[in-house]
Design a protein around this motif. Structure first.
Motif, PDB file in Angstrom:
ATOM      1  N   MET A 195       9.604  10.674   6.717  1.00 57.12           N
ATOM      2  CA  MET A 195      10.557   9.920   7.531  1.00 57.12           C
ATOM      3  C   MET A 195      11.011   8.635   6.839  1.00 57.12           C
ATOM      4  O   MET A 195      12.021   8.043   7.210  1.00 57.12           O
ATOM      5  N   LEU A 196      10.236   8.190   5.857  1.00 56.79           N
ATOM      6  CA  LEU A 196      10.520   6.936   5.177  1.00 56.79           C
ATOM      7  C   LEU A 196      11.085   7.149   3.777  1.00 56.79           C
ATOM      8  O   LEU A 196      11.278   6.196   3.021  1.00 56.79           O
ATOM      9  N   ALA A 197      11.335   8.394   3.421  1.00 56.80           N
ATOM     10  CA  ALA A 197      11.886   8.689   2.107  1.00 56.80           C
ATOM     11  C   ALA A 197      13.309   8.155   1.995  1.00 56.80           C
ATOM     12  O   ALA A 197      14.058   8.100   2.975  1.00 56.80           O
ATOM     13  N   ALA A 198      13.681   7.749   0.807  1.00 58.37           N
ATOM     14  CA  ALA A 198      15.043   7.275   0.577  1.00 58.37           C
ATOM     15  C   ALA A 198      16.037   8.386   0.876  1.00 58.37           C
ATOM     16  O   ALA A 198      15.787   9.562   0.590  1.00 58.37           O
ATOM     17  N   VAL A 237       0.855  -1.187   0.000  1.00 55.48           N
ATOM     18  CA  VAL A 237       0.000   0.000   0.000  1.00 55.48           C
ATOM     19  C   VAL A 237       0.894   1.242   0.000  1.00 55.48           C
ATOM     20  O   VAL A 237       1.876   1.316   0.742  1.00 55.48           O
ATOM     21  N   SER A 238       0.589   2.203  -0.820  1.00 55.38           N
ATOM     22  CA  SER A 238       1.431   3.391  -0.916  1.00 55.38           C
ATOM     23  C   SER A 238       1.429   4.177   0.394  1.00 55.38           C
ATOM     24  O   SER A 238       0.489   4.085   1.194  1.00 55.38           O
ATOM     25  N   LEU A 239       2.481   4.954   0.586  1.00 56.88           N
ATOM     26  CA  LEU A 239       2.562   5.795   1.780  1.00 56.88           C
ATOM     27  C   LEU A 239       1.398   6.782   1.835  1.00 56.88           C
ATOM     28  O   LEU A 239       0.857   7.052   2.914  1.00 56.88           O
ATOM     29  N   ALA A 240       1.014   7.305   0.697  1.00 57.69           N
ATOM     30  CA  ALA A 240      -0.118   8.232   0.680  1.00 57.69           C
ATOM     31  C   ALA A 240      -1.392   7.549   1.163  1.00 57.69           C
ATOM     32  O   ALA A 240      -2.172   8.128   1.927  1.00 57.69           O
ATOM     33  N   GLN A 241      -1.599   6.309   0.749  1.00 55.05           N
ATOM     34  CA  GLN A 241      -2.788   5.567   1.172  1.00 55.05           C
ATOM     35  C   GLN A 241      -2.711   5.197   2.658  1.00 55.05           C
ATOM     36  O   GLN A 241      -3.718   5.250   3.365  1.00 55.05           O
ATOM     37  N   ARG A 242      -1.523   4.844   3.128  1.00 54.42           N
ATOM     38  CA  ARG A 242      -1.375   4.549   4.557  1.00 54.42           C
ATOM     39  C   ARG A 242      -1.694   5.788   5.380  1.00 54.42           C
ATOM     40  O   ARG A 242      -2.316   5.704   6.447  1.00 54.42           O
ATOM     41  N   SER A 243      -1.254   6.935   4.910  1.00 51.09           N
ATOM     42  CA  SER A 243      -1.563   8.185   5.613  1.00 51.09           C
ATOM     43  C   SER A 243      -3.069   8.413   5.661  1.00 51.09           C
ATOM     44  O   SER A 243      -3.602   8.862   6.687  1.00 51.09           O
ATOM     45  N   GLU A 244      -3.774   8.112   4.572  1.00 44.34           N
ATOM     46  CA  GLU A 244      -5.229   8.252   4.562  1.00 44.34           C
ATOM     47  C   GLU A 244      -5.866   7.329   5.593  1.00 44.34           C
ATOM     48  O   GLU A 244      -6.839   7.695   6.270  1.00 44.34           O
ATOM     49  N   LEU A 272       2.813   1.021  11.641  1.00 41.19           N
ATOM     50  CA  LEU A 272       1.885   0.871  10.525  1.00 41.19           C
ATOM     51  C   LEU A 272       2.249   1.783   9.358  1.00 41.19           C
ATOM     52  O   LEU A 272       2.170   1.374   8.197  1.00 41.19           O
ATOM     53  N   ILE A 273       2.621   3.026   9.636  1.00 41.07           N
ATOM     54  CA  ILE A 273       2.965   3.920   8.542  1.00 41.07           C
ATOM     55  C   ILE A 273       4.191   3.399   7.800  1.00 41.07           C
ATOM     56  O   ILE A 273       4.343   3.616   6.588  1.00 41.07           O
ATOM     57  N   ALA A 274       5.067   2.660   8.515  1.00 43.33           N
ATOM     58  CA  ALA A 274       6.253   2.081   7.888  1.00 43.33           C
ATOM     59  C   ALA A 274       5.925   0.856   7.043  1.00 43.33           C
ATOM     60  O   ALA A 274       6.789   0.382   6.291  1.00 43.33           O
TER      61      ALA A 274
END
Length: 463
Positions: free
Chosen positions: A108-111, A49-56, A152-154
């Motif tokens: 925080m999870l960006a490369a 799941v994309s980070l954007a979707q996890r944020s949602e 979870l966000i990770a």
């Protein structure tokens, strides 16, 4: 009808009335296996799941928590006695936690690029898998989510084993997350006896372990996780020093010390337990502190004006009283309280012990309840020496008007956090954790997100 026993069931007892308000049979081996299977399957899907979707999803959880805030707060209060206004504050803090990580977690999870020439190497933060979380009763919602939300966000999934006396809170939280639309397997609740915890730790579907609890529990779980070669984060006890120097604003220091010591009825790992006060102001500080403590409202935790409620468990009240009586026998002075209240409510009077020295029980042991120990220090250097003379190293507080001196003291304090002119609190913007017997690893901030990440190096065209 089968006997309801703590050997076979997780039992919730209202500490204000002494009445049993809930019981849940421990999971069978098959039920535990099914939960771990769901978590593994959930991880395989959630990590994609994309980070954007996890944020949602985190924002949806925040909204669901807000919608269910009163029910969650009442459950917390009934199961472990937290005064209702503080329970509402706990839920509100969780709402903020979810919103904050929804906004800031992806960055925080960006490369991360490295210093390798031509930008040929980078660091990636990948999820590890399913995290087993063994959580305590004193913050039934906040303590769970402050570990779960960064995980979870990770992209990890979370398997919660909550304290037996707050399983109602655990299941209500699970229901809330499901209402928010969190996919199956991303957050699971298991209800197991100690042997079930051991099985889970050794199960290959569990990747890492986190525990918040006592030193004894941390030693046991840490040993099991180590034997299974699994990463472990431990947030254990504390006997936190609250240092007041002669130049401090005494009114501000007293107010902070009362909140820092007696919030959540004193049942906080990072509470201000040892009040270390410079000799020249100890008499004035003590008088004001005792007077302010005397004003605290003790009563029914469901009443809005109650500040001190019952302690969560009857055995812990007895243990606390034993520590108080031992300290008095060792030569301390009882300045306030010192008694178990009569009646069904599991109340221990707000208590202040004066004349405490480093050889006494109240100095050497953690007091997990509404008891403050006041200790005399000759000067700032002596205060730091006393503060560090502990098996614990979670947090410290310094009250002084001398900013430069406070900074020098901070360098010398062996604790995971230092608060200058403010009492200890956990906040998603900064890391939380300790050293020595207070444990290791960090929760919250970007450190909490990355604790359960595979820090992966990606290097292109190495040759």
């Amino acid at each position: 009808m089968p006997e309801i026993s703590p050997q076979t069931h997780a039992i919730s007892i209202d500490p204000h009335t002494g009445e049993q308000i809930g019981h849940n049979a421990f999971d069978t081996d098959a039920a535990l296996d099914a939960a771990l299977a769901r978590a593994k399957t959930g991880f395989a899907q959630w990590r994609r799941v994309s980070l954007a979707q996890r944020s949602e999803h985190l924002l949806a959880i925040a909204n669901a928590l807000a919608a269910n805030a009163e029910a969650l707060a009442e459950m917390i209060t009934r199961e472990m006695g937290k005064p209702i206004t503080q329970a509402r504050g706990e839920v509100a803090k969780c709402v903020n936690l979810c919103q904050w990580y929804a906004e800031h977690g992806p960055a925080m999870l960006a490369a991360e690029p490295t210093l390798v020439e031509n930008n040929k190497a980078r660091i990636e933060y990948r999820p590890m898998g399913s995290i087993l979380a063994i959580m305590p009763w004193n913050f039934p919602i906040w303590q769970v989510l402050r570990g779960a939300i960064p995980a979870l966000i990770a992209g990890n999934t979370y398997v919660l084993k909550h304290a037996p006396n707050v399983m109602g809170s655990a299941y209500l939280l699970l229901e809330t997350l499901r209402q928010a639309g969190l996919p199956e397997g991303v957050f699971e609740v298991i209800n197991v006896a100690p042997e079930g915890v051991t099985r889970a730790i050794n199960d290959p579907r569990i990747t890492a372990v986190t525990l918040t609890g006592s030193v004894r529990a941390g030693m046991a779980i840490g040993a099991q996780a180590g034997a299974a070669l699994k990463k472990c984060v431990l947030e254990l006890g504390g006997s936190d020093p609250f240092i007041v120097l002669a130049d401090a604003d005494l009114d501000a220091a007293v107010k902070a010390a009362v909140i820092g010591r007696y919030g959540n009825t004193g049942q906080v790992c990072a509470a201000a337990k040892r009040l270390i006060v410079e000799d020249s102001v100890i008499e004035a500080f003590t008088a004001r502190f005792v007077d302010a403590t005397r004003q605290l409202t003790v009563g029914n935790p469901l009443h809005d004006d109650t500040y001190i409620g019952p302690m969560a468990r009857f055995d812990l009240r007895d243990e606390l009283d034993g520590q108080v009586q031992a300290t008095l026998a060792e030569g301390a002075t009882l300045l306030l309280g010192g008694n178990k209240a009569e009646g069904a409510a599991n109340v221990y009077e707000p208590t202040v012990l004066g004349g405490v020295t480093r050889d006494m029980t109240a100095f050497q042991q953690e007091l997990f309840g509404p008891v403050a120990a006041i200790i005399s220090a000759r000067d700032a250097e002596h205060a730091v020496e006393l503060a560090n003379d502990s098996d614990f190293g979670l947090a410290s507080t310094i009250y002084t008007a001398d900013a430069a001196l406070a900074e020098r003291m901070t360098e010398a304090l062996d604790t995971g956090a230092v608060f200058i002119n403010g009492y200890c609190a956990s906040d998603p913007r900064v890391a939380f954790g300790g050293m020595k017997k207070s444990g290791f690893g960090r929760e919250l901030s970007h450190f909490g997100v990355r604790e359960f990440c595979n820090v992966q190096t990606v290097w292109l065209d190495r040759n």
